[in-house]
Design a protein around this motif. Structure first.
Motif, PDB file in Angstrom:
ATOM      1  N   PHE A  30       0.812  -1.144  -0.035  1.00 30.69           N
ATOM      2  CA  PHE A  30      -0.051   0.014   0.017  1.00 30.69           C
ATOM      3  C   PHE A  30       0.810   1.076  -0.003  1.00 30.69           C
ATOM      4  N   ALA A  31       0.565   1.946  -0.818  1.00 28.89           N
ATOM      5  CA  ALA A  31       1.375   3.382  -0.863  1.00 28.89           C
ATOM      6  C   ALA A  31       1.160   4.292   0.207  1.00 28.89           C
ATOM      7  N   ASN A  32       0.086   4.471   0.741  1.00 26.65           N
ATOM      8  CA  ASN A  32      -0.199   5.192   1.979  1.00 26.65           C
ATOM      9  C   ASN A  32      -1.262   4.709   2.677  1.00 26.65           C
ATOM     10  N   LYS A  33      -1.652   5.730   3.817  1.00 26.76           N
ATOM     11  CA  LYS A  33      -2.772   5.332   4.522  1.00 26.76           C
ATOM     12  C   LYS A  33      -3.998   5.466   3.620  1.00 26.76           C
ATOM     13  N   ASP A  34      -4.123   6.414   2.673  1.00 25.63           N
ATOM     14  CA  ASP A  34      -5.495   6.510   2.064  1.00 25.63           C
ATOM     15  C   ASP A  34      -5.464   5.295   1.233  1.00 25.63           C
ATOM     16  N   ALA A  35      -4.712   4.679   0.534  1.00 27.43           N
ATOM     17  CA  ALA A  35      -4.644   3.399  -0.168  1.00 27.43           C
ATOM     18  C   ALA A  35      -5.219   2.385   0.756  1.00 27.43           C
ATOM     19  N   LEU A  36      -4.825   2.209   2.049  1.00 33.88           N
ATOM     20  CA  LEU A  36      -5.243   1.342   3.072  1.00 33.88           C
ATOM     21  C   LEU A  36      -6.584   1.409   3.330  1.00 33.88           C
TER      22      LEU A  36
END
Length: 220
Positions: A50-56
């Motif tokens: 996952f690239a970042n928390k938004d992607a998660l």
């Protein structure tokens, strides 16, 4: 193949850990370090998936949407009328929200507890499902005379989503008993006597249908 299986397991661990962390801390306060630590993997491994928390968060929402949609559709039985499918869907969704942390976290994220992402609104989907099934119930002549589908849909949506909010601190609000009490209260006010007599609420309680009929008979 083993490497792919290990990667798939790691991804699932991260999704569940993210859901648990979002539920416990909220999206804003949750950190990738907290999520990776809870999953027992490095932050590097997390960033591989996952690239970042938004992607998660997006993945948690999408996973929850799949789970809840399957739960709602899974209760459909051949020959079941629209009111039977509506009560069954409500119980199936409540069960998933009560027992599945990813479903709970994803539902909340999609309803405004996370960053705004247009296109996914599980609360709105549930409201549309209620409206659709009540329209079917009307076409099947299951609704009592004078019942407003729009008013009933709004009341059912408000009550059932309210159970989800209350269930955040007390899971008993999402129990079969709590939901069945709601249906015992509202069904005699919206269904015909014939529709009510044919309805089986998914409680496992053989007295459920007679109680509903008794309420209708007292009312009339």
């Amino acid at each position: 193949m083993m490497k792919q299986e290990r990667a798939a397991r790691t991804r699932q661990l991260l999704i569940r850990s993210a859901a648990e962390t979002f539920e416990r801390q909220g999206f804003t306060r949750a950190t990738l370090a907290d999520i990776s630590s809870s999953a027992g993997v490095s932050t590097g491994a997390l960033h591989f998936h996952f690239a970042n928390k938004d992607a998660l968060a997006s993945t948690v929402e999408a996973t929850a949407a799949t789970t809840l949609r399957r739960a709602a559709h899974g209760v459909r039985q051949p020959g079941a009328n629209a009111l039977q499918r509506l009560t069954g869907a409500s119980h199936a969704l409540a069960d998933r929200l009560r027992h599945d942390v990813v479903a709970r976290a994803g539902f909340r994220l999609s309803c405004g507890d996370g960053p705004h992402r247009p296109g996914l609104d599980l609360r709105g989907e549930w409201f549309e499902c209620i409206r659709h099934l009540l329209t079917e119930a009307d076409h099947e002549h299951l609704l009592a005379e004078g019942v407003s589908r729009q008013d009933v849909a709004a009341a059912i949506a408000a009550a059932t989503t309210g159970f989800e909010v209350l269930g955040r601190t007390d899971p008993n609000w999402l129990s079969p008993a709590s939901l069945s009490s709601f249906w015992h209260l509202i069904l005699p006010r919206l269904a015909t006597a014939e529709a009510l007599a044919a309805l089986d609420l998914p409680t496992g309680d053989p007295l459920a249908r007679p109680r509903a009929v008794e309420i209708w008979e007292r009312k009339n």
